[in-house]
Design a protein around this motif. Structure first.
Motif, PDB file in Angstrom:
ATOM      1  N   GLN A 311       8.223   2.345  -2.045  1.00  0.00           N
ATOM      2  CA  GLN A 311       7.770   2.715  -0.704  1.00  0.00           C
ATOM      3  C   GLN A 311       6.677   3.772  -0.755  1.00  0.00           C
ATOM      4  OE1 GLN A 311      11.380   3.721   1.646  1.00  0.00           O
ATOM      5  NE2 GLN A 311      12.462   2.457   0.148  1.00  0.00           N
ATOM      6  N   THR A 312       5.822   3.731   0.264  1.00  0.00           N
ATOM      7  CA  THR A 312       4.794   4.752   0.433  1.00  0.00           C
ATOM      8  C   THR A 312       5.408   5.987   1.094  1.00  0.00           C
ATOM      9  OG1 THR A 312       4.149   4.114   2.679  1.00  0.00           O
ATOM     10  CG2 THR A 312       3.169   2.868   0.857  1.00  0.00           C
ATOM     11  N   GLU A 316       6.855   2.659   3.973  1.00  0.00           N
ATOM     12  CA  GLU A 316       6.342   1.306   4.059  1.00  0.00           C
ATOM     13  C   GLU A 316       6.312   0.706   2.662  1.00  0.00           C
ATOM     14  OE1 GLU A 316       2.487  -0.943   6.140  1.00  0.00           O
ATOM     15  OE2 GLU A 316       2.311   1.120   5.428  1.00  0.00           O
ATOM     16  N   SER A 317       6.546  -0.592   2.549  1.00  0.00           N
ATOM     17  CA  SER A 317       6.460  -1.252   1.251  1.00  0.00           C
ATOM     18  C   SER A 317       5.087  -0.997   0.637  1.00  0.00           C
ATOM     19  CB  SER A 317       6.687  -2.751   1.422  1.00  0.00           C
ATOM     20  OG  SER A 317       6.355  -3.447   0.228  1.00  0.00           O
ATOM     21  N   VAL A 318       5.045  -0.754  -0.669  1.00  0.00           N
ATOM     22  CA  VAL A 318       3.770  -0.474  -1.328  1.00  0.00           C
ATOM     23  C   VAL A 318       2.897  -1.711  -1.428  1.00  0.00           C
ATOM     24  CG1 VAL A 318       4.722   1.450  -2.666  1.00  0.00           C
ATOM     25  CG2 VAL A 318       4.720  -0.854  -3.653  1.00  0.00           C
ATOM     26  N   ASN A 319       3.498  -2.900  -1.313  1.00  0.00           N
ATOM     27  CA  ASN A 319       2.702  -4.120  -1.477  1.00  0.00           C
ATOM     28  C   ASN A 319       2.760  -5.071  -0.286  1.00  0.00           C
ATOM     29  OD1 ASN A 319       5.498  -4.653  -2.383  1.00  0.00           O
ATOM     30  ND2 ASN A 319       4.740  -6.697  -2.855  1.00  0.00           N
ATOM     31  N   ARG A 351      13.707   9.611  12.335  1.00  0.00           N
ATOM     32  CA  ARG A 351      12.949  10.204  13.444  1.00  0.00           C
ATOM     33  C   ARG A 351      11.488  10.414  13.048  1.00  0.00           C
ATOM     34  NH1 ARG A 351      15.410  15.280  16.527  1.00  0.00           N
ATOM     35  NH2 ARG A 351      15.018  16.376  14.554  1.00  0.00           N
ATOM     36  N   ALA A 352      11.279  10.896  11.819  1.00  0.00           N
ATOM     37  CA  ALA A 352       9.904  11.072  11.346  1.00  0.00           C
ATOM     38  C   ALA A 352       9.192   9.727  11.232  1.00  0.00           C
ATOM     39  CB  ALA A 352       9.902  11.794   9.999  1.00  0.00           C
ATOM     40  N   LEU A 353       9.885   8.713  10.729  1.00  0.00           N
ATOM     41  CA  LEU A 353       9.303   7.382  10.631  1.00  0.00           C
ATOM     42  C   LEU A 353       8.880   6.879  12.003  1.00  0.00           C
ATOM     43  CD1 LEU A 353       8.697   4.623   9.320  1.00  0.00           C
ATOM     44  CD2 LEU A 353      11.138   4.075   9.583  1.00  0.00           C
ATOM     45  N   HIS A 354       9.747   7.052  12.989  1.00  0.00           N
ATOM     46  CA  HIS A 354       9.401   6.592  14.326  1.00  0.00           C
ATOM     47  C   HIS A 354       8.158   7.304  14.856  1.00  0.00           C
ATOM     48  CE1 HIS A 354       9.650   6.735  18.803  1.00  0.00           C
ATOM     49  NE2 HIS A 354       9.691   5.444  18.593  1.00  0.00           N
ATOM     50  N   ARG A 355       8.066   8.591  14.629  1.00  0.00           N
ATOM     51  CA  ARG A 355       6.886   9.330  15.099  1.00  0.00           C
ATOM     52  C   ARG A 355       5.621   8.828  14.414  1.00  0.00           C
ATOM     53  NH1 ARG A 355       9.718  15.363  14.868  1.00  0.00           N
ATOM     54  NH2 ARG A 355      10.761  15.232  16.889  1.00  0.00           N
ATOM     55  N   MET A 356       5.728   8.510  13.128  1.00  0.00           N
ATOM     56  CA  MET A 356       4.543   8.074  12.386  1.00  0.00           C
ATOM     57  C   MET A 356       4.097   6.681  12.814  1.00  0.00           C
ATOM     58  SD  MET A 356       5.149   9.696   8.567  1.00  0.00           S
ATOM     59  CE  MET A 356       6.729   8.934   8.269  1.00  0.00           C
ATOM     60  N   ILE A 357       5.055   5.757  13.022  1.00  0.00           N
ATOM     61  CA  ILE A 357       4.642   4.414  13.449  1.00  0.00           C
ATOM     62  C   ILE A 357       4.220   4.409  14.915  1.00  0.00           C
ATOM     63  CG2 ILE A 357       6.013   3.244  11.702  1.00  0.00           C
ATOM     64  CD1 ILE A 357       8.133   2.654  13.760  1.00  0.00           C
TER      65      ILE A 357
END
Length: 525
Positions: A311-312, A316-319, A351-357
């Motif tokens: 993951q990045t 997110e998947s790296v590929n 929560r951080a993931l949601h903010r980033m997307i």
């Protein structure tokens, strides 16, 4: 085929999927959670096998602040409902797994999350969008796919004959089924020792084998390492009560006369090999991610012996673009260092993931507040956060607050709870000047026995040696155009209250020094 294109398809209604579903619903996104079982939390209906969690639960903290209380509540999900907390379901410090199942089911129902149960995803392809197909042939199309199903396949090390052994996920948990038997447990993690502890009163002999040294959670500060609640076997071993640890490699397992003959190569006995007889062999070597349901063109790369998806810094998947991971799969980014593999860590990661997307796909700015570019104001903001935050406390050394200085507008933007790696790779790192705020243990903190009175701690007034602090403490780093300029360690405190002059004054002086240095001088000099 369902022609409706979802913004997000979330696979798995465990704690990670439910937590993300809560944020997606609150943001008004078009989402759906699909779950193989007929209710949420299928993993916790089976595991841990002996039905006692190792995630702590402490309703009585002496604090009134709900944010502080979350530091001692490792099972609650985040929401705006102050009554929907796991601490209302049990008062046990190590609660029953069935209580967590009840809580997660209530969470999904109370928030009316959009979940389709009985939908086991068996195939995932991608053309213009992700297309997931369940066991009934129903299909789901989504622009973004989030896997929150956890690690669902047993991980078996490459040992000849291991397929003949019993496995943690199916072996009987009735200790009387092991009366007078010699038992070998392969795996030195919590599941192995949880199993051993269950058999201490009935098995004749218990050996726990594995090539790695045991790491105690109280020393490493990684809660996935061996917890004290599961280490009774160590006591019986050291007091010579027939049980033992085998440090080395299990090279072969053979069935013989209704039992087993196991070849062990001992690592602490000059590689001596020995054949040992057992009545039972139980494999407790953990689980892995199942990538077999993906078409080859959208199958995520795997890491850590193919046990987890790579993951990045955005999870997110790296590929595979637009393929994300939530829940315990997030631990790849802080593997065996912080707490992303557990509810009390990944609830903040989600929560951080949601903010980033939300920022990436829906142009919703990352939440922040404005502060004056004044040393005293920045110091007070940092002190207030480190004394209250649960997110930086739980995901220590991984999540950080970020203070971006904008001299043109004479203010600073204060962002909360972003992964450190993400910060340095995002647009925030393009700023001429920014500070990160995190809670961290000191270097080599796990190399010292915290119960050894000969191991000293930094005194409260010893501001010149704060960088040597081993216990959890705030660290503020200053970056200029993405390059680390300097850092400041706030002196550690026994009760984690960084409120005194020895905490405030040096931190304010740090901001005074750093804000007084022109950017061009700092970079070119």
């Amino acid at each position: 085929m369902n022609d409706t294109l979802l913004d997000y398809l979330v696979i798995g209604a465990g704690p990670g999927g439910l937590q993300l579903g809560y944020f997606l619903k609150r943001a008004g996104r078009n989402y759906l959670i699909v779950e193989a079982g007929d209710a949420p939390a299928q993993f916790f209906r089976t595991f841990p096998r002996h039905r006692r969690l190792i995630s702590i639960n402490k309703p009585h903290t002496g604090w009134d602040d709900p944010e502080l209380k979350l530091r001692m509540d490792w099972n609650s999900l985040l929401s705006d409902d102050p009554d929907l907390l796991f601490t209302r379901y049990s008062e046990r410090y190590f609660p029953a797994a069935d209580d967590l199942v009840r809580y997660l089911s209530d969470f999904a129902q109370a928030h009316r999350l959009r979940v389709r149960y009985g939908a086991r995803i068996e195939h995932i392809a991608r053309n213009s969008a992700f297309v997931a197909t369940d066991q009934l042939g129903r299909t789901y199309r989504a622009a973004r796919l989030v896997i929150a199903s956890g690690v669902t396949q047993a991980y078996l090390p490459p040992i000849p004959g291991i397929e003949s052994a019993e496995r943690y996920n199916t072996v009987t948990v009735d200790p009387r089924d092991f009366l007078g038997q010699r038992v070998l447990i392969i795996g030195k993690g919590n599941s192995g020792f949880e199993t051993a502890d269950n058999l201490v009163e009935t098995a004749a002999v218990i050996h726990v084998a594995g090539p790695s040294s045991i790491r105690m959670a109280w020393r490493s500060h990684y809660v996935g390492h061996l917890r004290a609640i599961n280490n009774n076997l160590l006591d019986t071993y050291q007091l010579k009560s027939q049980n033992a640890l085998l440090d080395g490699n299990v090279e072969r397992i053979e069935r013989h006369n209704g039992g087993y003959v196991v070849t062990v190569s001992f690592s602490r006995a000059n590689e001596v090999k020995k054949d040992l007889r057992y009545d039972r062999v139980i494999v407790c070597t953990g689980f892995r991610f199942d990538a077999s349901i993906f078409d080859p063109e959208c199958r995520p790369e795997l890491v850590f012996n193919d046990r987890f998806p790579a993951q990045t810094s955005e999870w997110e998947s790296v590929n595979v673009p637009d393929l994300y991971f939530a829940g315990t799969l997030m631990q790849v980014r802080d593997f065996k260092k912080s707490t992303s593999g557990f509810i009390h860590g990944f609830r903040y990661g989600v929560r951080a993931l949601h903010r980033m997307i939300d920022w990436k796909y829906h142009h919703v700015p990352l939440p922040h507040r404005r502060l004056p570019v004044a040393p005293a104001a920045l110091m007070e903001a940092v002190i207030a956060r480190v004394n209250r935050t649960s997110a930086l406390w739980q995901l220590f050394g991984f999540l950080a607050d970020v203070v971006v200085v904008d001299r043109a507008e004479a203010n600073a933007r204060y962002y909360e709870e972003l992964p450190l790696d993400y910060v340095h790779q995002s647009e925030l790192a393009a700023a001429n000047s920014y500070f990160t705020v995190s809670l961290e243990y000191g270097p080599n903190h796990d190399q010292h026995d915290p119960f050894d009175v000969r191991v000293g701690r930094i005194g409260q007034g010893d501001v010149d040696r704060t960088g040597d602090s081993r216990y959890l403490h705030p660290v503020v780093r200053h970056y200029r155009r993405g390059v680390l300029a300097t850092e400041h360690h706030v002196t550690e405190n026994l009760e984690n209250e960084w409120t005194g002059g020895v905490h405030r004054e040096p931190l304010q002086a740090f901001f005074e020094r750093e804000l007084a240095i022109p950017v061009a001088t700092a970079v070119n000099g």
